[in-house]
Design a protein around this motif. Structure first.
Motif, mmCIF file in Angstrom:
data_model
loop_
_atom_site.group_PDB
_atom_site.id
_atom_site.type_symbol
_atom_site.label_atom_id
_atom_site.label_comp_id
_atom_site.label_asym_id
_atom_site.label_seq_id
_atom_site.Cartn_x
_atom_site.Cartn_y
_atom_site.Cartn_z
ATOM 1 N N HIS A 296 9.244 3.611 15.596
ATOM 2 C CA HIS A 296 7.919 3.923 15.055
ATOM 3 C C HIS A 296 8.018 4.926 13.914
ATOM 4 C CE1 HIS A 296 3.986 6.087 15.037
ATOM 5 N NE2 HIS A 296 3.522 4.871 15.157
ATOM 6 N N ARG A 297 8.866 5.929 14.055
ATOM 7 C CA ARG A 297 9.051 6.922 12.994
ATOM 8 C C ARG A 297 9.637 6.277 11.743
ATOM 9 N NH1 ARG A 297 11.376 12.506 15.820
ATOM 10 N NH2 ARG A 297 9.546 12.927 17.120
ATOM 11 N N LEU A 298 10.563 5.379 11.924
ATOM 12 C CA LEU A 298 11.155 4.693 10.770
ATOM 13 C C LEU A 298 10.107 3.870 10.030
ATOM 14 C CD1 LEU A 298 14.515 3.512 12.385
ATOM 15 C CD2 LEU A 298 14.283 5.158 10.523
ATOM 16 N N GLY A 299 9.202 3.246 10.776
ATOM 17 C CA GLY A 299 8.169 2.440 10.143
ATOM 18 C C GLY A 299 7.224 3.257 9.284
ATOM 19 N N LEU A 300 7.058 4.538 9.610
ATOM 20 C CA LEU A 300 6.138 5.389 8.868
ATOM 21 C C LEU A 300 6.796 6.096 7.691
ATOM 22 C CD1 LEU A 300 4.152 7.004 11.835
ATOM 23 C CD2 LEU A 300 3.444 5.132 10.357
ATOM 24 N N VAL A 301 8.083 5.882 7.472
ATOM 25 C CA VAL A 301 8.774 6.504 6.340
ATOM 26 C C VAL A 301 8.377 5.774 5.054
ATOM 27 C CG1 VAL A 301 11.011 6.948 5.268
ATOM 28 C CG2 VAL A 301 10.721 7.293 7.723
ATOM 29 N N PRO A 302 7.721 6.438 4.093
ATOM 30 C CA PRO A 302 7.368 5.761 2.831
ATOM 31 C C PRO A 302 8.601 5.474 1.998
ATOM 32 C CG PRO A 302 6.817 8.099 2.723
ATOM 33 C CD PRO A 302 7.263 7.835 4.134
ATOM 34 N N LEU A 303 8.626 4.319 1.346
ATOM 35 C CA LEU A 303 9.784 3.867 0.584
ATOM 36 C C LEU A 303 9.458 3.815 -0.906
ATOM 37 C CD1 LEU A 303 10.797 0.879 2.909
ATOM 38 C CD2 LEU A 303 11.695 3.226 2.961
ATOM 39 N N LYS A 304 10.490 3.965 -1.736
ATOM 40 C CA LYS A 304 10.325 3.862 -3.181
ATOM 41 C C LYS A 304 10.262 2.412 -3.655
ATOM 42 C CE LYS A 304 12.763 8.149 -4.398
ATOM 43 N NZ LYS A 304 13.927 8.705 -5.140
ATOM 44 N N VAL A 305 10.477 1.472 -2.779
ATOM 45 C CA VAL A 305 10.588 0.063 -3.140
ATOM 46 C C VAL A 305 9.266 -0.441 -3.709
ATOM 47 C CG1 VAL A 305 11.228 -2.225 -2.315
ATOM 48 C CG2 VAL A 305 12.219 -0.188 -1.243
ATOM 49 N N ASP A 306 9.320 -1.061 -4.874
ATOM 50 C CA ASP A 306 8.128 -1.601 -5.526
ATOM 51 C C ASP A 306 7.773 -2.941 -4.879
ATOM 52 O OD1 ASP A 306 6.156 -2.618 -7.224
ATOM 53 O OD2 ASP A 306 7.027 -1.601 -8.966
ATOM 54 N N PRO A 307 6.607 -3.043 -4.232
ATOM 55 C CA PRO A 307 6.243 -4.279 -3.521
ATOM 56 C C PRO A 307 5.986 -5.458 -4.442
ATOM 57 C CG PRO A 307 4.388 -2.781 -3.568
ATOM 58 C CD PRO A 307 5.547 -2.024 -4.136
ATOM 59 N N ARG A 308 5.735 -5.202 -5.724
ATOM 60 C CA ARG A 308 5.400 -6.288 -6.644
ATOM 61 C C ARG A 308 6.595 -7.177 -6.952
ATOM 62 N NH1 ARG A 308 2.494 -2.173 -10.741
ATOM 63 N NH2 ARG A 308 4.358 -1.029 -10.101
ATOM 64 N N PHE A 309 7.793 -6.762 -6.554
ATOM 65 C CA PHE A 309 8.983 -7.584 -6.760
ATOM 66 C C PHE A 309 9.297 -8.451 -5.543
ATOM 67 C CE2 PHE A 309 9.647 -4.143 -9.796
ATOM 68 C CZ PHE A 309 10.025 -4.847 -10.924
ATOM 69 N N PHE A 310 8.471 -8.374 -4.499
ATOM 70 C CA PHE A 310 8.768 -9.085 -3.258
ATOM 71 C C PHE A 310 7.600 -9.975 -2.852
ATOM 72 C CE2 PHE A 310 11.549 -5.447 -3.260
ATOM 73 C CZ PHE A 310 12.727 -5.914 -2.707
ATOM 74 N N GLU A 311 7.910 -10.954 -2.026
ATOM 75 C CA GLU A 311 6.912 -11.864 -1.489
ATOM 76 C C GLU A 311 6.558 -11.445 -0.062
ATOM 77 O OE1 GLU A 311 8.661 -15.699 -1.579
ATOM 78 O OE2 GLU A 311 8.948 -15.736 -3.769
ATOM 79 N N PHE A 312 5.397 -11.904 0.404
ATOM 80 C CA PHE A 312 5.041 -11.683 1.800
ATOM 81 C C PHE A 312 5.942 -12.545 2.684
ATOM 82 C CE2 PHE A 312 1.083 -10.278 -0.209
ATOM 83 C CZ PHE A 312 0.846 -9.103 0.489
ATOM 84 N N ARG A 313 6.434 -11.945 3.747
ATOM 85 C CA ARG A 313 7.358 -12.651 4.627
ATOM 86 C C ARG A 313 6.612 -13.599 5.559
ATOM 87 N NH1 ARG A 313 12.393 -12.618 6.819
ATOM 88 N NH2 ARG A 313 12.587 -12.878 9.067
ATOM 89 N N ASN A 314 7.139 -14.802 5.694
ATOM 90 C CA ASN A 314 6.593 -15.777 6.625
ATOM 91 C C ASN A 314 6.922 -15.336 8.054
ATOM 92 O OD1 ASN A 314 5.870 -17.997 8.151
ATOM 93 N ND2 ASN A 314 6.566 -19.477 6.628
ATOM 94 N N LYS A 315 5.901 -15.259 8.900
ATOM 95 C CA LYS A 315 6.107 -14.786 10.268
ATOM 96 C C LYS A 315 7.021 -15.700 11.066
ATOM 97 C CE LYS A 315 1.696 -12.317 10.535
ATOM 98 N NZ LYS A 315 0.419 -12.150 11.273
ATOM 99 N N ASP A 316 7.112 -16.963 10.675
ATOM 100 C CA ASP A 316 7.967 -17.907 11.394
ATOM 101 C C ASP A 316 9.405 -17.883 10.886
ATOM 102 O OD1 ASP A 316 5.745 -18.717 12.847
ATOM 103 O OD2 ASP A 316 5.215 -20.254 11.370
ATOM 104 N N GLU A 317 9.657 -17.117 9.812
ATOM 105 C CA GLU A 317 11.003 -17.065 9.229
ATOM 106 C C GLU A 317 11.936 -16.284 10.143
ATOM 107 O OE1 GLU A 317 13.878 -18.144 6.914
ATOM 108 O OE2 GLU A 317 11.825 -18.610 6.261
ATOM 109 N N THR A 318 13.145 -16.793 10.335
ATOM 110 C CA THR A 318 14.127 -16.129 11.194
ATOM 111 C C THR A 318 15.211 -15.408 10.398
ATOM 112 O OG1 THR A 318 15.405 -18.197 11.348
ATOM 113 C CG2 THR A 318 13.776 -17.752 13.081
ATOM 114 N N GLU A 319 15.420 -15.797 9.164
ATOM 115 C CA GLU A 319 16.436 -15.167 8.317
ATOM 116 C C GLU A 319 15.780 -14.107 7.430
ATOM 117 O OE1 GLU A 319 19.646 -15.740 8.498
ATOM 118 O OE2 GLU A 319 19.423 -17.319 10.022
ATOM 119 N N TRP A 320 16.549 -13.074 7.132
ATOM 120 C CA TRP A 320 16.079 -12.004 6.247
ATOM 121 C C TRP A 320 16.552 -12.306 4.834
ATOM 122 C CZ3 TRP A 320 12.672 -8.867 8.479
ATOM 123 C CH2 TRP A 320 12.713 -8.734 9.873
#
Length: 301
Positions: free
Chosen positions: A100-124
């Protein structure tokens, strides 16, 4: 005339100035001045940097301001750690609490370079995920003195900080991103405390998400406050004017603004970029609404 005291009943406090009332006031002013230029509203940027943005919305209905606030908190996407694979954790912090603590750590990663992940996807995949690794072990510090009693000095890795999260590139991410832009936004976030012999070994994956799904995806904070307008119902001159000005904080007499909006960034997006994303989302919503209205009108005809 006794100018030592003023009755506040002589003045009117307006808590909200919407576009209609502003238009009536402007038209009344135009009749007196002969000016035909009637602006319905005004936006003033009072303060702006990468972390904070303060804007005055003058003459806009409060519902519009609140719409932007809700969009910023719920619909501007960011990246946050979503899945944690815990291989070894002998610290006193439980696995679920550490995740839970890791999930709340803000990241520098720009979200505009990524797509929304498909919930049924098994590979990262490299297009929708960012991988991190945390491998730390608390051991005795060989450089600590024999009389040292401070555990933070006696042991290495006594405190586990966000800076110890290591980015593990997926696919061709090294060709697109620099390591500095993939780290946590703050390096000194405390994740856990350990004693000698304790160890943490885990993998974590960050994905793109919305604040409406979880608060960890909120790009920052946004709030507003109403700034009332003091409207004089009669002319105040001379000593009375000086006394009236002293009744308020400096500048209050000249205030005409109704809403003051604050945006505070807690993510990779700069404060003004968060608002830009909210404006784009608002435009999309309006376009969709207009399209549905046109479609309904066509069906009726």
């Amino acid at each position: 005339m006794d100018t030592g005291r003023l009755k506040m009943e002589e003045f009117q406090l307006v808590h909200e100035l919407d576009a209609n009332s502003l238009r009536k006031r402007t038209e009344s002013k135009d009749k007196r001045t002969g000016d035909s230029d009637t602006d319905e509203g005004e936006i003033k940027i009072m303060n702006m940097d990468d972390a904070e943005l303060e804007i005055d919305f003058i003459g806009f209905h409060i519902s519009l301001v609140n719409a932007y606030r809700r969009i910023i908190l719920a619909e501007v996407a960011t990246m946050a750690i979503e899945k944690v694979y815990m291989y070894n954790n002998t610290s006193i912090v439980q696995d679920e609490v550490l995740a839970h603590r890791l999930g709340l750590v803000p990241l520098k990663v720009d979200p505009r370079f990524f797509e929304f992940r498909n919930k049924d996807e098994t590979e990262w995949g490299a297009q929708d995920s960012v991988k991190y690794e945390l491998k730390v072990r608390c051991c005795k510090n060989p450089q600590a003195g024999p009389d040292e009693t401070n555990p933070d000095v006696m042991y290495s890795n006594r405190k586990v900080l966000s800076s110890q999260l290591k980015w593990i590139p997926l696919g061709n991410q090294t060709d697109i991103f620099k390591e500095a832009s993939m780290q946590p936004l703050h390096d000194d976030i405390l994740l856990a405390k350990m004693n000698k012999g304790h160890e943490i070994n885990l993998e974590a994956y960050a994905v793109k998400g919305l604040g409406s799904d979880h608060a960890k995806f909120q790009p920052g904070l946004c709030w507003y406050r109403m700034l009332p307008e003091v409207e004089l119902t009669r002319e105040v001159e001379g000593e009375e004017a000086d006394l009236l000005q002293k009744c308020f904080s400096p500048g209050v007499i000249d205030i005409v603004t109704t809403s003051e909006v604050y945006v505070e960034s807690q993510s990779a997006l700069k404060s003004h970029e968060i608002l830009e994303e909210a404006v784009s989302i608002m435009i999309g919503k309006c376009d969709l609404l207009l399209a549905e209205i046109d479609k309904h009108m066509e069906m009726e005809t």
